[in-house]
Scaffold this active site. Structure first.
Site: not given
Ligand code: ARG
Length: 475
Positions: A125, A171, A292, A298, A305, A340
């Site tokens: 953690n 505008h 195109s 084109k 875009e 992530k």
């Molecule tokens: N892969 C987990 C995350 O990204 C790591 C932490 C996992 N901790 C746990 N108590 N299972 O959060």
């Protein structure tokens, strides 16, 4: 029976073992593993995980929790693991649910009992939060460098086009002429705020959570201030519960990236519009345009875009993470693993869009004659004509009404606008309506005339130099 779940004598988990094998009777279900693993994407944290583990090991040695010899052995195993990861020789095992697990497993295989001491006074953690903060600090600086790169292109183009003029729009209707440089630098200033926001988010990410443990710290004599300093963090956490559950730094990064994305989207939209046949202010270089598959004539602005579209993803990543965080109780919850993918995606998308737009804008050519013809539309000087009357003491409301009357008369076919204006305003109208005449009168600070834009160019260059120095100081 626990067929695969027990550590062997060296302390290393067996091939399909887990970090919690001592607690549960059987190995995890395959479906559990496939649903919970983050390894497919969190490998991006490998280098930061190794760096954080090195600092942690040094801290354990200083605390007397790891002997000098064990510290050397674990550090060597970390280096060997890093080398395997860097050269793609690293063999992942079925039990590697995330990069942290994989690295610890490998270090324990290589260093035996010493390796089994690596996770002393540490939880995944605080470890994952630490890795992610190291990653964010580096990546936000990299995006900020990309922002600076695009700003430099805008500044170069603004210098190159000199006093070329273009209509300003409100505008999407022609409003008043401005220097093309003024228009280009307007995007540059928005990016200056983005750069500032990215570095501001980075500053708040610059706090080490290492030493918070799973949630409450540890009974072992560690020194989180020292590991924070070792890793180059500006400070350590104040509260272990906050340290392991705080993802503000991810949300703030996603916001800074999303707003930068919105700015790139607006720039993209203008490129699309300016390069259309209807407007033709901008011609894309062939290397930065697409064709195109069906229509031979084109030439398409796909890059602009896609830059316009990517903002949607960046906004989605931000709102998605905020929804994930909302309602989470203290402290760590597995939900946090979902931070992530949006973060990695937004960083990659923002960097890609910045590079692409810099390439496109650096090579496109402006049709200055067409822009000038549009900017010299005499109606665009209507405000300046009213201001001539104001300078003679006419209240602005009355001046506005009188020039509006001239516009209406011209539109009704009662005569040429310039001639009608000269009748209403006098000979000064001729100068105001001459090519570039209206622009020459735009002298107020920060405005779009040549005088204020000369000042602005200098201020923008100074800002770029200052920001380049800020970024260099982070290296
Ligand atoms: N892969 C987990 C995350 O990204 C790591 C932490 C996992 N901790 C746990 N108590 N299972 O959060």
């Amino acid at each position: 029976m626990k067929p695969d779940a027990n550590p062997d004598e060296s302390g290393a988990p067996t091939v399909s073992g887990t970090l919690w094998a001592g607690r549960l009777d059987v190995a995890p279900a395959d479906e559990l593993m496939s649903f919970t693993v983050s390894l497919p994407y969190d490998r991006l944290l490998a280098a930061d995980d190794i760096a954080a583990s090195h600092a942690h090991v040094r801290g354990l040695v200083r605390a007397g929790l790891l002997s000098d010899a064990d510290g050397v052995a674990v550090a060597a195993a970390l280096d060997a693991t890093a080398a395997e990861l860097a050269t793609d020789e690293f063999a992942f095992a079925p039990g590697d649910e995330d990069i942290h697990t994989a690295i610890e497993r490998r270090v324990t295989e290589l260093a035996g009992t010493a390796g089994a001491r690596l996770h002393t006074a540490r939880s995944r953690n605080d470890q994952v939060a630490c890795d992610l903060r190291l990653f964010v600090k580096r990546e936000l600086a990299a995006v900020a460098r990309g922002v600076l790169g695009l700003q430099q292109v805008l500044a170069e183009r603004a210098a190159e086009v000199g006093e070329a003029r273009v209509p300003a729009y409100t505008h999407l209707q022609r409003a008043q002429p401005v220097l093309l440089a003024h228009h280009l630098l307007a995007h540059g200033w928005a990016l200056a705020r983005d750069l500032d926001r990215l570095l501001d988010a980075r500053r708040r990410a610059d706090v080490s959570p290492l030493g918070a443990g799973a949630s409450a710290g540890t009974s072992l004599p560690i020194d989180p201030d020292a590991t924070a300093a070792d890793l180059g963090f500006a400070a350590r956490f104040e509260n272990s519960l906050d340290a392991v559950s705080d993802r503000d730094f991810v949300a703030e990064s996603l916001f800074a990236l999303a707003l930068a994305g919105v700015h790139l989207s607006r720039l993209g939209e203008e490129i699309v519009w300016w390069s259309s046949e209807e407007v033709r202010f901008l011609r894309l270089d062939d290397a930065w345009a697409t064709g195109s598959s069906m229509m031979p004539q084109k030439k398409n602005p796909d890059v602009a875009e896609l830059a316009r579209a990517r903002a949607g993803r960046l906004i989605g990543n931000l709102t998605g993470l905020l929804a994930t965080l909302k309602g989470l109780p203290l402290a760590y919850n597995r939900d946090l693993q979902e931070d992530k993918e949006p973060l990695f995606d937004s960083l990659a998308q923002a960097r890609g869009a910045l590079v692409a737009l810099a390439g496109l804008l650096g090579t496109a050519s402006f049709d200055e004659a067409r822009m000038a013809a549009a900017a010299d539309d005499p109606f665009l000087a209507a405000t300046d004509l009213a201001e001539v009357l104001v300078s003679r003491g006419v209240p602005f409301r009355q001046a506005h009404e009188r020039i509006a009357g001239v516009v209406r008369a011209a539109l009704a076919g009662e005569g040429d606008f310039a001639e009608l204006a000269a009748t209403e305003v006098g000979p000064e109208a001729v100068e105001v309506l001459s090519p570039g005449g209206s622009l020459a009168r735009r002298t107020s600070p920060g405005g779009g005339g040549a005088g204020p834009v000369a000042v602005q160019r200098e201020r923008f260059a100074a800002r770029l130099a200052a920001d380049a120095a800020r970024l260099a100081a982070l290296e």
